[in-house]
Design a protein around this motif. Structure first.
Motif, PDB file in Angstrom:
ATOM      1  N   GLU A 162      35.724  40.476  20.887  1.00  0.00           N
ATOM      2  CA  GLU A 162      37.057  40.075  21.331  1.00  0.00           C
ATOM      3  C   GLU A 162      37.156  40.330  22.831  1.00  0.00           C
ATOM      4  OE1 GLU A 162      41.608  41.566  20.541  1.00  0.00           O
ATOM      5  OE2 GLU A 162      40.109  41.932  18.998  1.00  0.00           O
ATOM      6  N   ASN A 163      37.693  39.355  23.584  1.00  0.00           N
ATOM      7  CA  ASN A 163      37.726  39.523  25.038  1.00  0.00           C
ATOM      8  C   ASN A 163      39.134  39.575  25.630  1.00  0.00           C
ATOM      9  OD1 ASN A 163      38.563  36.802  25.262  1.00  0.00           O
ATOM     10  ND2 ASN A 163      36.442  36.119  25.306  1.00  0.00           N
TER      11      ASN A 163
ATOM     12  N   VAL B 213      39.093  42.668  33.463  1.00  0.00           N
ATOM     13  CA  VAL B 213      39.338  43.464  34.661  1.00  0.00           C
ATOM     14  C   VAL B 213      40.176  44.664  34.243  1.00  0.00           C
ATOM     15  CG1 VAL B 213      40.300  43.497  36.986  1.00  0.00           C
ATOM     16  CG2 VAL B 213      39.252  41.405  36.092  1.00  0.00           C
ATOM     17  N   ASP B 214      39.499  45.802  34.099  1.00  0.00           N
ATOM     18  CA  ASP B 214      40.171  47.027  33.669  1.00  0.00           C
ATOM     19  C   ASP B 214      40.199  48.106  34.742  1.00  0.00           C
ATOM     20  OD1 ASP B 214      40.710  46.075  31.048  1.00  0.00           O
ATOM     21  OD2 ASP B 214      38.652  46.521  30.465  1.00  0.00           O
ATOM     22  N   ASP B 215      39.394  47.942  35.791  1.00  0.00           N
ATOM     23  CA  ASP B 215      39.362  48.966  36.834  1.00  0.00           C
ATOM     24  C   ASP B 215      38.891  48.346  38.151  1.00  0.00           C
ATOM     25  OD1 ASP B 215      36.509  48.773  36.650  1.00  0.00           O
ATOM     26  OD2 ASP B 215      36.494  50.333  35.113  1.00  0.00           O
ATOM     27  N   ASP B 216      38.849  49.158  39.196  1.00  0.00           N
ATOM     28  CA  ASP B 216      38.469  48.664  40.525  1.00  0.00           C
ATOM     29  C   ASP B 216      37.047  48.108  40.552  1.00  0.00           C
ATOM     30  OD1 ASP B 216      40.950  49.359  41.512  1.00  0.00           O
ATOM     31  OD2 ASP B 216      40.274  51.272  42.352  1.00  0.00           O
ATOM     32  N   GLU B 217      36.148  48.705  39.793  1.00  0.00           N
ATOM     33  CA  GLU B 217      34.763  48.232  39.760  1.00  0.00           C
ATOM     34  C   GLU B 217      34.684  46.820  39.171  1.00  0.00           C
ATOM     35  OE1 GLU B 217      30.361  49.832  38.373  1.00  0.00           O
ATOM     36  OE2 GLU B 217      32.149  50.843  37.645  1.00  0.00           O
ATOM     37  N   ASP B 218      35.424  46.572  38.082  1.00  0.00           N
ATOM     38  CA  ASP B 218      35.477  45.229  37.493  1.00  0.00           C
ATOM     39  C   ASP B 218      36.023  44.227  38.506  1.00  0.00           C
ATOM     40  OD1 ASP B 218      34.637  46.291  35.060  1.00  0.00           O
ATOM     41  OD2 ASP B 218      36.659  46.339  34.205  1.00  0.00           O
ATOM     42  N   PHE B 219      37.090  44.615  39.194  1.00  0.00           N
ATOM     43  CA  PHE B 219      37.710  43.724  40.169  1.00  0.00           C
ATOM     44  C   PHE B 219      36.731  43.380  41.290  1.00  0.00           C
ATOM     45  CE2 PHE B 219      40.270  42.568  43.813  1.00  0.00           C
ATOM     46  CZ  PHE B 219      41.176  41.683  43.258  1.00  0.00           C
ATOM     47  N   ALA B 220      36.023  44.381  41.801  1.00  0.00           N
ATOM     48  CA  ALA B 220      35.063  44.151  42.884  1.00  0.00           C
ATOM     49  C   ALA B 220      33.937  43.221  42.431  1.00  0.00           C
ATOM     50  CB  ALA B 220      34.493  45.481  43.374  1.00  0.00           C
ATOM     51  N   LEU B 221      33.456  43.404  41.216  1.00  0.00           N
ATOM     52  CA  LEU B 221      32.396  42.542  40.688  1.00  0.00           C
ATOM     53  C   LEU B 221      32.865  41.094  40.609  1.00  0.00           C
ATOM     54  CD1 LEU B 221      29.656  42.017  39.326  1.00  0.00           C
ATOM     55  CD2 LEU B 221      30.751  42.625  37.161  1.00  0.00           C
TER      56      LEU B 221
END
Length: 103
Positions: free
Chosen positions: A45-46, A81-89
């Motif tokens: 599930e996404n 997108v759950d955190d800053d790392e996801d957002f940056a990626l």
């Protein structure tokens, strides 16, 4: 269908951390471990899409109810997108795509 959720197909071996701190398999056995590609497809599930028939939701009181179908979303379109790392990626991926495929 009463409910439709978006999900991404794949062949994942899932693990969890138990209360004792050790890794435990969730959807497989450590005694039998075929190649990922030999396993049947599973769907993760996404969170991209939830559609629920109003009458079914009111009757069940939850979004997963009645006949549930999956809306298959390819891996390349199912980022969370759950955190800053996801957002940056994702920001990096979007910038690179824009350079090679401007719309």
């Amino acid at each position: 269908a009463d409910s439709v959720i978006s999900a991404t197909p794949g062949h994942w071996y899932m693990w969890k951390i138990a209360k004792n701190g050790q890794a435990e398999p969730i959807n497989h056995s450590i005694e039998y471990r075929p190649r990922r590609q030999e396993r049947g497809l599973e769907f993760r599930e996404n969170g991209m899409l939830y559609v629920v028939r109003t009458t079914s939701f009111l009757e069940a009181g939850m979004r997963y109810c009645g006949k549930i179908l999956l809306y298959e979303t390819p891996m390349g379109r199912s980022f969370e997108v759950d955190d800053d790392e996801d957002f940056a990626l994702l920001e990096s991926l979007m910038r690179n795509k824009w350079k090679t495929h401007p719309e």
